[in-house]
Scaffold this motif. Structure first.
Motif: not given
Length: 310
Positions: A67-84
């Motif tokens: 991303v030309p001119g990049a200033k910030s890197v946003i990191t996102l986490l999404l849980n996948y631990y199953p109940a079953q």
């Protein structure tokens, strides 16, 4: 400064509204230390036949190349631990593949995220990635304060363990950054190293990808799995969770809230006999939105044959 704070708050609140469990922000900069580690890892051949890992080295270490001119890197986490979970006697599928393909689920969320940023902030440029481009996701996650890199190479969060998908959003939006996660809470624990069926976990948080069961059952394109791996797969049909299952931090794992990751009935209930009788036509219907389509029907049958002969 007030505008910067407002933009940052918008990013964090939007991430939450889209269902992400964690959101951290780091300054976009070249990853020089990671570059040296990656070069050493590649030179030792730990990528095996995953030749794509050799490509786009400069893009992996410099977000401004993506991303030309990049200033910030946003990191996102999404849980996948199953109940079953599966019956332990059945051919085992890695937990991340119980439900819908995470690439598709997260791609839609990132697409929506970018639209919301542009609608509410303005002409912002950015690109979202989740295991689909040359981005060092775990490094950015650590730099944005979300957790530390464990001895098994996974990002570990102190509150919820490591069963998370990582997504990265690189943007030219100037945001407040989070403090990097400095402390390593693995301590003297070596459970993941001691429990790895194929000795793929080396010292200093280095993983020999060419020895990992996930590599053999998902990435390997050969028609035959090397005989030297006989007796080591422990009924693993697709992927391997051993190094996460034994990690003490995963006692804090919580069941998913993302409905797209709800386990397929077949994943939970299929016996060895069911897998053996599965036709290619049925495979394509049942697993059309599943990560299991990556090695294709032929790869799944190859894996099944291999673990059945152990």
């Amino acid at each position: 400064m007030l505008i910067k704070e407002q933009h940052t708050e918008f990013i964090k609140s939007t991430a939450k509204s889209l269902g992400f469990d964690y959101c951290g922000i780091a300054k976009a900069q070249q990853l020089d230390d990671d570059a040296r580690r990656l070069e050493s890892w590649l030179n030792k051949g730990f990528q095996g036949s995953m030749n794509y890992m050799n490509n786009y080295f400069d893009l992996r270490i410099d977000p401004s190349k993506l991303v030309p001119g990049a200033k910030s890197v946003i990191t996102l986490l999404l849980n996948y631990y199953p109940a079953q979970q599966q019956n332990a006697e059945a051919p085992q599928v890695s937990k991340y593949a119980y439900g819908k393909d995470y690439h598709e689920v997260i791609k839609e969320k990132l697409k929506t995220f970018l639209h919301l940023i542009k609608d509410n902030i303005g002409d912002v440029h950015g690109r979202g990635f989740t295991d689909s481009a040359p981005v060092l996701e775990r490094s950015w996650a650590q730099k944005s304060g979300l957790g530390w890199i464990g001895k098994n190479g996974n990002l570990i969060t102190k509150n919820d363990g490591s069963f998370f998908f990582i997504a990265t959003l690189i943007t030219d939006l100037d945001l407040e950054t989070d403090n990097p996660f400095i402390k390593d809470y693995c301590g003297s624990c070596t459970k993941c190293i001691d429990s790895c069926p194929t000795d793929a976990i080396l010292p200093d948080k280095v993983i020999d990808g060419s020895k990992c069961i996930s590599y053999f059952t998902i990435e390997l394109k050969d028609l035959i799995i090397p005989g030297k791996m006989k007796g080591k797969f422990e009924n693993k049909l697709f992927g391997c969770d051993v190094c996460q299952d034994v990690c003490p931090w995963n006692r804090f794992s919580k069941p998913i809230t993302e409905t797209a990751f709800t386990p397929l009935r077949e994943i939970l209930n299929f016996t060895k006999n069911d897998w053996e009788e599965l036709t290619e036509e049925s495979f394509k219907i049942i697993f059309k939105d599943s990560p299991l389509k990556r090695p294709k029907y032929s790869g799944i049958k190859r894996n099944l044959k291999f673990i059945s002969s152990e």
